[in-house]
Design an enzyme around this catalytic site. Structure first.
Site, PDB file in Angstrom:
ATOM      1  N   ILE A  59      39.202 -21.948  36.898  1.00 17.10           N
ATOM      2  CA  ILE A  59      39.542 -23.365  37.109  1.00 17.10           C
ATOM      3  C   ILE A  59      38.516 -24.028  38.030  1.00 17.10           C
ATOM      4  O   ILE A  59      38.415 -25.234  38.077  1.00 17.10           O
ATOM      5  CB  ILE A  59      40.963 -23.558  37.690  1.00 17.10           C
ATOM      6  CG1 ILE A  59      41.128 -22.911  39.063  1.00 17.10           C
ATOM      7  CG2 ILE A  59      42.014 -23.020  36.732  1.00 17.10           C
ATOM      8  CD1 ILE A  59      42.389 -23.379  39.794  1.00 17.10           C
ATOM      9  N   ASP A  60      37.751 -23.202  38.776  1.00 19.90           N
ATOM     10  CA  ASP A  60      36.764 -23.760  39.711  1.00 19.90           C
ATOM     11  C   ASP A  60      35.539 -24.327  39.003  1.00 19.90           C
ATOM     12  O   ASP A  60      34.783 -25.087  39.595  1.00 19.90           O
ATOM     13  CB  ASP A  60      36.302 -22.678  40.694  1.00 19.90           C
ATOM     14  CG  ASP A  60      37.416 -22.260  41.633  1.00 19.90           C
ATOM     15  OD1 ASP A  60      38.325 -23.088  41.858  1.00 19.90           O
ATOM     16  OD2 ASP A  60      37.383 -21.125  42.139  1.00 19.90           O
ATOM     17  N   ARG A  67      37.173 -23.566  46.676  1.00 20.61           N
ATOM     18  CA  ARG A  67      36.646 -23.108  47.959  1.00 20.61           C
ATOM     19  C   ARG A  67      35.206 -23.586  48.169  1.00 20.61           C
ATOM     20  O   ARG A  67      34.867 -24.107  49.222  1.00 20.61           O
ATOM     21  CB  ARG A  67      36.720 -21.584  48.027  1.00 20.61           C
ATOM     22  CG  ARG A  67      36.411 -21.006  49.391  1.00 20.61           C
ATOM     23  CD  ARG A  67      36.475 -19.481  49.364  1.00 20.61           C
ATOM     24  NE  ARG A  67      37.838 -18.996  49.168  1.00 20.61           N
ATOM     25  CZ  ARG A  67      38.699 -18.779  50.159  1.00 20.61           C
ATOM     26  NH1 ARG A  67      38.346 -19.001  51.406  1.00 20.61           N
ATOM     27  NH2 ARG A  67      39.903 -18.322  49.897  1.00 20.61           N
ATOM     28  N   GLU A  79      40.281 -28.167  49.237  1.00 16.79           N
ATOM     29  CA  GLU A  79      40.754 -27.241  50.269  1.00 16.79           C
ATOM     30  C   GLU A  79      39.581 -26.608  51.027  1.00 16.79           C
ATOM     31  O   GLU A  79      39.713 -26.193  52.164  1.00 16.79           O
ATOM     32  CB  GLU A  79      41.616 -26.134  49.638  1.00 16.79           C
ATOM     33  CG  GLU A  79      40.865 -25.315  48.588  1.00 16.79           C
ATOM     34  CD  GLU A  79      41.678 -24.175  47.981  1.00 16.79           C
ATOM     35  OE1 GLU A  79      42.881 -24.087  48.228  1.00 16.79           O
ATOM     36  OE2 GLU A  79      41.065 -23.366  47.248  1.00 16.79           O
TER      37      GLU A  79
END
Lengths: 405, 405
Positions: free
Chosen positions: A138-139, A183, A238
């Site tokens: 999904i990143d 991330r 995030e």
């Protein structure tokens, strides 16, 4: 000459909405080839291989496989294990004793690295093995690929969530912060931009890990937007970091959990959102400030999937089987955009995809580093599929006041 | 005799996925009646009435109204204002000067109370006015009603979220806590139970505001489930309280925000989830413990709606217009279940719906107070509509081990 033997397929890393499409693509396509004696699935990713936790997918019904294909998350379960050379040797021993000649691993860059090492071990020991990595994340941070299966559906969820938030915050105004997964790469957070339809729609501000997050700039951005629109909707990754690459969550909060790889825990907690709310409340005179952390919903929610993502995830699985079984080659299946909008698949050398990650390119981020560009929107739009919902507004004329003229 | 004049419609309280269906139901139905000279919409609920912020919905296209009907959240915007008698007098003045003879207010129990007071004022001053309350709330806590428009769609979101969480946590096991909206009534949190399909599916534990939340019991519940399944999925209502009715969020955390009515802020923060994670980590030896707070997504997410909820929300709007315009009566439109599954609508006296709230009845909660009953499931099932997604699992036979026999 056809290499006769068994096929093994496994899934690694975080689940996505369409990772089972790739699984089923591999299984159904492999079952058509006469040199394939069995199609096994390993439970719990690579850890299921060293523990020999196999299921015989040759005996699964096509109907149930199709149902599984449209079910999100990893039907064979997953693992966070990052195998080293020793671990890979064990994998290889198991493959050998079971006569497995074709290995397919669906996952991100770590999974690609696993396939690379297993493949090397096989070559060294003269054991003939086809090993193929099938992309998912999904990143959206795999190199070589135009985009990754799993991203389109997660992006669709994020865009739909912000469409709803736009309506909610218009109805009861204030400041809203939505914390999105990612991330190191901001692709998923950036997808929130697709929620903007009307001129005052949010997200008005988008903060990505690719640009330093400066608290003073953040506060002045929020102030400007709030003064202009009487509301402010913010999408925050995030993984945002400061000028020294220190995660904001570590900087602002003393007590953070680290995982087995020493990474700060970012998901499964509302801490970052709550901290940003506190900063706004303490520094700007705004009463209603709220945050949501989209958390696991954005990668596992059942019933929000991009049709394009679904098809492509299925195709990378099918193509992986074809590359191995027709062409007798190893590598990572990669997606390439060939038109507007069309794609094709190639087999790329594993070392070009393994371990490394891709960030948002500069032309996708605006100059101030607090939003995306039109180029990003054009890049993402086709990946969301044809059935994006739309928000609509009343356009009726205002009535003249009689009492409070 | 037909009362000629204008219609005014407004929306109050928190948005839902289908509140615009009720709005459009009122508008389209009202526009058919010859005694209706105009259909106005008040922006920002009652506060838009005292400020005379009206739009003329008689001049809105039917096409756009239909598009708005399927858009979540309040198209006329909303307010948290709870009018007192003084406030209502102002409302009434405005209604009078604009020649408004029909007033429809879509909202929860506070909105019903507003309608009740406006109606009383009108009667006292001899101004002929039809005032109708139209129900909506994701909390499902209005009295007299079998259920409330808005609940089915929010319940569907919660159920779908937990279906995905089941798959995600099976794939990467641990403890997961999902915090769901609901200050006093547990209906929405209870909807998570509909995610259970396979015997080991979660949520394994459901904590509702209707039963005291005892930390020791919670820990022993979690321990039991985790030992049995190697995972534990928990649904928690944001409004859970201890034996003395003190909200757990206040009890466990020193620093909480209160709103204008003195209510502790429950949504728009991940605090409760993070606190429960901390308790589990400190007391049970479980490594992977995560929480998500569903927050605003559960009431505003675009693209997750129950078809049944949609129809009923439309019908309460239509019926409201019919009650006022055909029958010349006041009250609150209420939904009654007449079969399995069928409903009918009645007009109920406003004082039976205003202010008061309904909790989950005892027969919907299990004896231990940590889950729901089959009766609740039977109650909820039809409200989710016919197109609930389904999760599917691999059922292929296991392969015999060769190395690790």
């Amino acid at each position: 000459m056809m290499l006769e033997g068994k096929v093994l397929v496994a899934q690694g890393g975080g689940p996505t909405s369409v990772i089972n499409q790739s699984l089923v693509g591999v299984v159904l396509e492999s079952r058509k080839f006469p040199q394939v004696t069995r199609v096994y699935g390993a439970l719990n990713g690579v850890s299921g291989i060293i523990n020999e936790e196999f299921v015989d997918l040759t005996q699964e019904t096509t109907h149930n496989l199709e149902k599984i294909a449209s079910t999100p998350s990893s039907a064979l379960f997953s693992t966070r294990d990052k195998p080293d050379e020793e671990y890979c040797k064990k994998i290889f021993e198991v493959l050998k004793i079971h006569g497995i000649r074709y290995f397919f691993y669906i996952g991100g860059n770590d999974s690609a690295d696993t396939v690379r090492i297993v493949n090397e071990q096989a070559t060294e020991s003269g054991y003939e093995l086809r090993a193929i990595h099938i992309p998912k994340t999904i990143d959206n941070d795999l190199l070589v690929n135009d985009h990754c299966p799993g991203y389109g559906s997660a992006a669709k969820f994020v865009a739909q969530a912000f469409m709803g938030i736009n309506l909610d915050v218009s109805s009861l105004p204030g400041v809203y912060i939505g914390v999105v997964m990612g991330r190191h790469a901001g692709f998923l957070t950036a997808a929130s931009a697709m929620a903007q339809k009307f001129p005052d729609d949010g997200p008005h501000l988008i903060y990505l890990p690719e640009r330093p997050f400066i608290v003073e700039n953040f506060l002045s951005d929020v102030k400007d937007v709030y003064e202009k629109y009487g509301k402010c909707i913010i999408a925050v990754s995030e993984g945002i970091v400061d000028e020294n690459h220190v995660p904001i969550i570590t900087k602002l909060s003393g007590n953070v959990e680290k995982d087995s790889h020493g990474n700060v825990q970012l998901s499964g907690t509302g801490a970052l959102g709550d901290l940003l709310v506190k900063i706004i409340k303490e520094n700007l005179n705004i009463k209603r400030v709220r945050s949501d952390t989209f958390g696991y919903l954005q990668r596992s929610f059942i019933g929000c999937v991009s049709e394009v993502d679904q098809y492509e995830a299925r195709e990378v699985g099918e193509r992986a089987a074809q590359f191995a079984l027709w062409n007798n080659v190893d590598g990572s299946v990669t997606i390439h955009r060939t038109g507007s909008y069309s794609v094709d698949y190639k087999l790329t050398s594993l070392d070009k995809v393994a371990r490394l990650t891709k960030s948002m390119p500069d032309n996708f981020i605006n100059e101030k580093g607090n939003h995306v560009t039109e180029e990003f929107r054009n890049y993402l739009r086709p990946l969301l599929g044809p059935d994006m919902p739309q928000a609509h507004r009343i356009r009726a004329p205002k009535v003249e006041k009689k009492l409070n003229k």
